[in-house]
Design a protein around this motif. Sequence first.
Motif, PDB file in Angstrom:
ATOM      1  N   PRO A 284      -2.451 -16.769  13.127  1.00  0.00           N
ATOM      2  CA  PRO A 284      -2.194 -17.990  12.352  1.00  0.00           C
ATOM      3  C   PRO A 284      -2.112 -17.716  10.853  1.00  0.00           C
ATOM      4  CG  PRO A 284      -4.480 -17.905  13.037  1.00  0.00           C
ATOM      5  CD  PRO A 284      -3.809 -16.733  13.681  1.00  0.00           C
ATOM      6  N   ASN A 285      -1.737 -18.736  10.104  1.00  0.00           N
ATOM      7  CA  ASN A 285      -1.612 -18.628   8.654  1.00  0.00           C
ATOM      8  C   ASN A 285      -2.955 -18.325   7.998  1.00  0.00           C
ATOM      9  OD1 ASN A 285       1.156 -19.324   8.719  1.00  0.00           O
ATOM     10  ND2 ASN A 285       0.619 -21.487   8.856  1.00  0.00           N
ATOM     11  N   PHE A 286      -2.920 -17.474   6.976  1.00  0.00           N
ATOM     12  CA  PHE A 286      -4.098 -17.063   6.215  1.00  0.00           C
ATOM     13  C   PHE A 286      -5.159 -16.402   7.091  1.00  0.00           C
ATOM     14  CE2 PHE A 286      -2.579 -20.462   3.227  1.00  0.00           C
ATOM     15  CZ  PHE A 286      -2.222 -19.587   2.212  1.00  0.00           C
ATOM     16  N   CYS A 287      -4.717 -15.721   8.144  1.00  0.00           N
ATOM     17  CA  CYS A 287      -5.661 -15.001   9.001  1.00  0.00           C
ATOM     18  C   CYS A 287      -6.162 -13.755   8.267  1.00  0.00           C
ATOM     19  CB  CYS A 287      -4.977 -14.597  10.300  1.00  0.00           C
ATOM     20  SG  CYS A 287      -6.080 -13.805  11.492  1.00  0.00           S
ATOM     21  N   PHE A 288      -7.474 -13.554   8.267  1.00  0.00           N
ATOM     22  CA  PHE A 288      -8.095 -12.386   7.638  1.00  0.00           C
ATOM     23  C   PHE A 288      -7.755 -11.137   8.453  1.00  0.00           C
ATOM     24  CE2 PHE A 288     -11.873  -9.536   7.580  1.00  0.00           C
ATOM     25  CZ  PHE A 288     -11.808  -9.132   6.251  1.00  0.00           C
ATOM     26  N   VAL A 289      -7.065 -10.191   7.807  1.00  0.00           N
ATOM     27  CA  VAL A 289      -6.611  -8.962   8.463  1.00  0.00           C
ATOM     28  C   VAL A 289      -7.065  -7.757   7.658  1.00  0.00           C
ATOM     29  CG1 VAL A 289      -4.578  -7.599   9.134  1.00  0.00           C
ATOM     30  CG2 VAL A 289      -4.592 -10.070   9.501  1.00  0.00           C
ATOM     31  N   VAL A 290      -7.512  -6.719   8.358  1.00  0.00           N
ATOM     32  CA  VAL A 290      -7.847  -5.436   7.723  1.00  0.00           C
ATOM     33  C   VAL A 290      -7.005  -4.357   8.367  1.00  0.00           C
ATOM     34  CG1 VAL A 290      -9.640  -3.727   7.240  1.00  0.00           C
ATOM     35  CG2 VAL A 290     -10.212  -6.166   7.246  1.00  0.00           C
ATOM     36  N   ASP A 291      -6.210  -3.673   7.547  1.00  0.00           N
ATOM     37  CA  ASP A 291      -5.368  -2.575   8.017  1.00  0.00           C
ATOM     38  C   ASP A 291      -5.919  -1.248   7.526  1.00  0.00           C
ATOM     39  OD1 ASP A 291      -3.588  -4.157   9.336  1.00  0.00           O
ATOM     40  OD2 ASP A 291      -1.905  -3.826   7.982  1.00  0.00           O
ATOM     41  N   VAL A 292      -5.834  -0.224   8.360  1.00  0.00           N
ATOM     42  CA  VAL A 292      -6.159   1.135   7.941  1.00  0.00           C
ATOM     43  C   VAL A 292      -5.046   2.054   8.435  1.00  0.00           C
ATOM     44  CG1 VAL A 292      -7.690   1.409   9.960  1.00  0.00           C
ATOM     45  CG2 VAL A 292      -7.797   3.046   8.086  1.00  0.00           C
ATOM     46  N   SER A 293      -4.396   2.769   7.510  1.00  0.00           N
ATOM     47  CA  SER A 293      -3.301   3.665   7.866  1.00  0.00           C
ATOM     48  C   SER A 293      -3.629   5.119   7.564  1.00  0.00           C
ATOM     49  CB  SER A 293      -2.017   3.273   7.126  1.00  0.00           C
ATOM     50  OG  SER A 293      -2.232   3.244   5.741  1.00  0.00           O
ATOM     51  N   GLU A 294      -4.740   5.352   6.868  1.00  0.00           N
ATOM     52  CA  GLU A 294      -5.187   6.718   6.605  1.00  0.00           C
ATOM     53  C   GLU A 294      -6.688   6.687   6.373  1.00  0.00           C
ATOM     54  OE1 GLU A 294      -4.582   7.813   2.044  1.00  0.00           O
ATOM     55  OE2 GLU A 294      -2.680   7.190   2.955  1.00  0.00           O
ATOM     56  N   PRO A 295      -7.373   7.819   6.487  1.00  0.00           N
ATOM     57  CA  PRO A 295      -8.827   7.824   6.338  1.00  0.00           C
ATOM     58  C   PRO A 295      -9.300   7.218   5.028  1.00  0.00           C
ATOM     59  CG  PRO A 295      -8.075   9.927   7.233  1.00  0.00           C
ATOM     60  CD  PRO A 295      -6.843   9.149   6.860  1.00  0.00           C
ATOM     61  N   ALA A 296     -10.270   6.329   5.127  1.00  0.00           N
ATOM     62  CA  ALA A 296     -10.961   5.714   3.983  1.00  0.00           C
ATOM     63  C   ALA A 296     -10.085   4.772   3.163  1.00  0.00           C
ATOM     64  CB  ALA A 296     -11.568   6.786   3.070  1.00  0.00           C
ATOM     65  N   LEU A 297      -8.904   4.424   3.667  1.00  0.00           N
ATOM     66  CA  LEU A 297      -8.032   3.487   2.955  1.00  0.00           C
ATOM     67  C   LEU A 297      -7.928   2.189   3.755  1.00  0.00           C
ATOM     68  CD1 LEU A 297      -6.063   2.758   0.679  1.00  0.00           C
ATOM     69  CD2 LEU A 297      -4.232   3.795   2.041  1.00  0.00           C
ATOM     70  N   LEU A 298      -8.521   1.114   3.231  1.00  0.00           N
ATOM     71  CA  LEU A 298      -8.512  -0.182   3.901  1.00  0.00           C
ATOM     72  C   LEU A 298      -7.747  -1.180   3.039  1.00  0.00           C
ATOM     73  CD1 LEU A 298     -12.283  -0.530   4.969  1.00  0.00           C
ATOM     74  CD2 LEU A 298     -10.466   0.774   6.068  1.00  0.00           C
ATOM     75  N   VAL A 299      -6.934  -2.012   3.676  1.00  0.00           N
ATOM     76  CA  VAL A 299      -6.184  -3.044   2.974  1.00  0.00           C
ATOM     77  C   VAL A 299      -6.530  -4.393   3.593  1.00  0.00           C
ATOM     78  CG1 VAL A 299      -3.932  -3.864   2.233  1.00  0.00           C
ATOM     79  CG2 VAL A 299      -4.306  -1.411   2.560  1.00  0.00           C
ATOM     80  N   ILE A 300      -7.033  -5.301   2.764  1.00  0.00           N
ATOM     81  CA  ILE A 300      -7.322  -6.668   3.212  1.00  0.00           C
ATOM     82  C   ILE A 300      -6.101  -7.515   2.902  1.00  0.00           C
ATOM     83  CG2 ILE A 300      -8.816  -8.683   2.924  1.00  0.00           C
ATOM     84  CD1 ILE A 300     -10.989  -6.747   1.918  1.00  0.00           C
ATOM     85  N   LYS A 301      -5.604  -8.241   3.897  1.00  0.00           N
ATOM     86  CA  LYS A 301      -4.383  -9.015   3.714  1.00  0.00           C
ATOM     87  C   LYS A 301      -4.402 -10.261   4.587  1.00  0.00           C
ATOM     88  CE  LYS A 301      -1.896  -5.441   4.812  1.00  0.00           C
ATOM     89  NZ  LYS A 301      -0.740  -4.570   5.121  1.00  0.00           N
ATOM     90  N   HIS A 302      -3.374 -11.070   4.476  1.00  0.00           N
ATOM     91  CA  HIS A 302      -3.232 -12.240   5.350  1.00  0.00           C
ATOM     92  C   HIS A 302      -1.761 -12.539   5.558  1.00  0.00           C
ATOM     93  CE1 HIS A 302      -2.008 -14.945   2.114  1.00  0.00           C
ATOM     94  NE2 HIS A 302      -2.986 -14.467   1.383  1.00  0.00           N
ATOM     95  N   ARG A 303      -1.485 -13.253   6.637  1.00  0.00           N
ATOM     96  CA  ARG A 303      -0.122 -13.675   6.944  1.00  0.00           C
ATOM     97  C   ARG A 303       0.261 -14.830   6.034  1.00  0.00           C
ATOM     98  NH1 ARG A 303       1.821 -17.789  10.337  1.00  0.00           N
ATOM     99  NH2 ARG A 303       3.865 -17.418  11.258  1.00  0.00           N
ATOM    100  N   ARG A 304       1.502 -14.802   5.549  1.00  0.00           N
ATOM    101  CA  ARG A 304       1.983 -15.864   4.682  1.00  0.00           C
ATOM    102  C   ARG A 304       2.233 -17.150   5.477  1.00  0.00           C
ATOM    103  NH1 ARG A 304       5.712 -13.806   0.096  1.00  0.00           N
ATOM    104  NH2 ARG A 304       4.901 -11.752  -0.347  1.00  0.00           N
TER     105      ARG A 304
END
Length: 380
Positions: free
Chosen positions: A127-147
């Motif tokens: 859903p909209n503004f869902c809290f998401v955490v992505d990790v694509s490499e060690p120790a790198l986290l990105v907090i984002k949300h769907r528009r």
Amino acid sequence: MIYPSTYQAARLIAPKVEAIFAEHLAAAREKGEEDLAPQPTAKVVEAILDATFWASLRKEEGHSPKISLAFLPPQQAGNPLLFKQRFKLNPGILTKLAPGIERAGIHLGIWADEGELYIWGTTVSIPNFCFVVDVSEPALLVIKHRRIYGFGKFTNVAVLKGDQVKMVDGKSTSIPDCPPMLLSLLDLTAPSYWNDSVNVLIQLAVSMRAHARGGTLLVVDNENNNWLQSIIKPVQYYVQPSFSGLSKLLQQDRKESSQIFWQTALKREVDHLAGLTAIDGATIISNNYELLAFGAKIGRAKGKDNIDELAFSEPISGGDAVVVHPAKVGGTRHLSAAQFVHDQRDATALVASQDGHFTIYTWSTYQNRVQAQRIDTLLL
């Protein structure tokens, strides 16, 4: 109960993230928006970041985990893949599940019950503004949300790299002469449809950064050939006639039933153009996305001065603009792009570095100088 984290950056950033999502969700409800995600509390944010961080440092059969976690109940996940039994959220489980969910667009569903976070399955719909955490490499986290407006890249809220924390600062949208591309990346209310020209530029930037070879993309006015004044002759890979694969695709009248096929075709055309930026020299496209040349060498236009300063900023807390020499931003690729925009003031230059940095160069009429905005924090 949710146990306290041992990742100090998670503890530091969690209250700020809770406040940001609370503000976004409250504003969306006030506007009558529907399909809104649940608000993550600071304790939930901290626990998810902690488990994800320690999982990112592990390996499964020699591979580091590449995962995306979304905080939502199964009922809000469209048509989810549900596990028969719940799994506690911990680094060990995340590491084991990671190989099967590392493709883009697939999220592990996380929810809380009786004070404990658990993994309930996977989903490709959130859903909209869902809290998401992505990790694509060690120790790198990105907090984002769907528009709110569906298609397009998710909006980044913060980036954590080890003990370094970068909070995205939306104040950049209020600066004079803010590039439309940066405005779209930061402005939560800006439409981000796949056929929106600004969003296509964002997709080109993401694809350029993905090939990790570095590159320069110059976007020039299709009404004239002034850009040739800043290109060393002969142009090795001049395209004649101009290639209009992406341009024609954006002009198509599409039916909803064919959306998925059109999106696939768009990604293919975007990757085609972005791939050419890996070739030594600049790739040049018009502002209606026709390919004009690639592998082009940039030179100072006749009668123009050497650029000796620009305004450099980054849309994060503490990243306010400073006036520096272009060489302070990057190497030869950055310097030549800055000179190009200095000479061709209706142009935009996108520069990807091999180290992952990504910079937009545009001319600021308000400041009467080139402005450079580093946006890799927003593209992750």
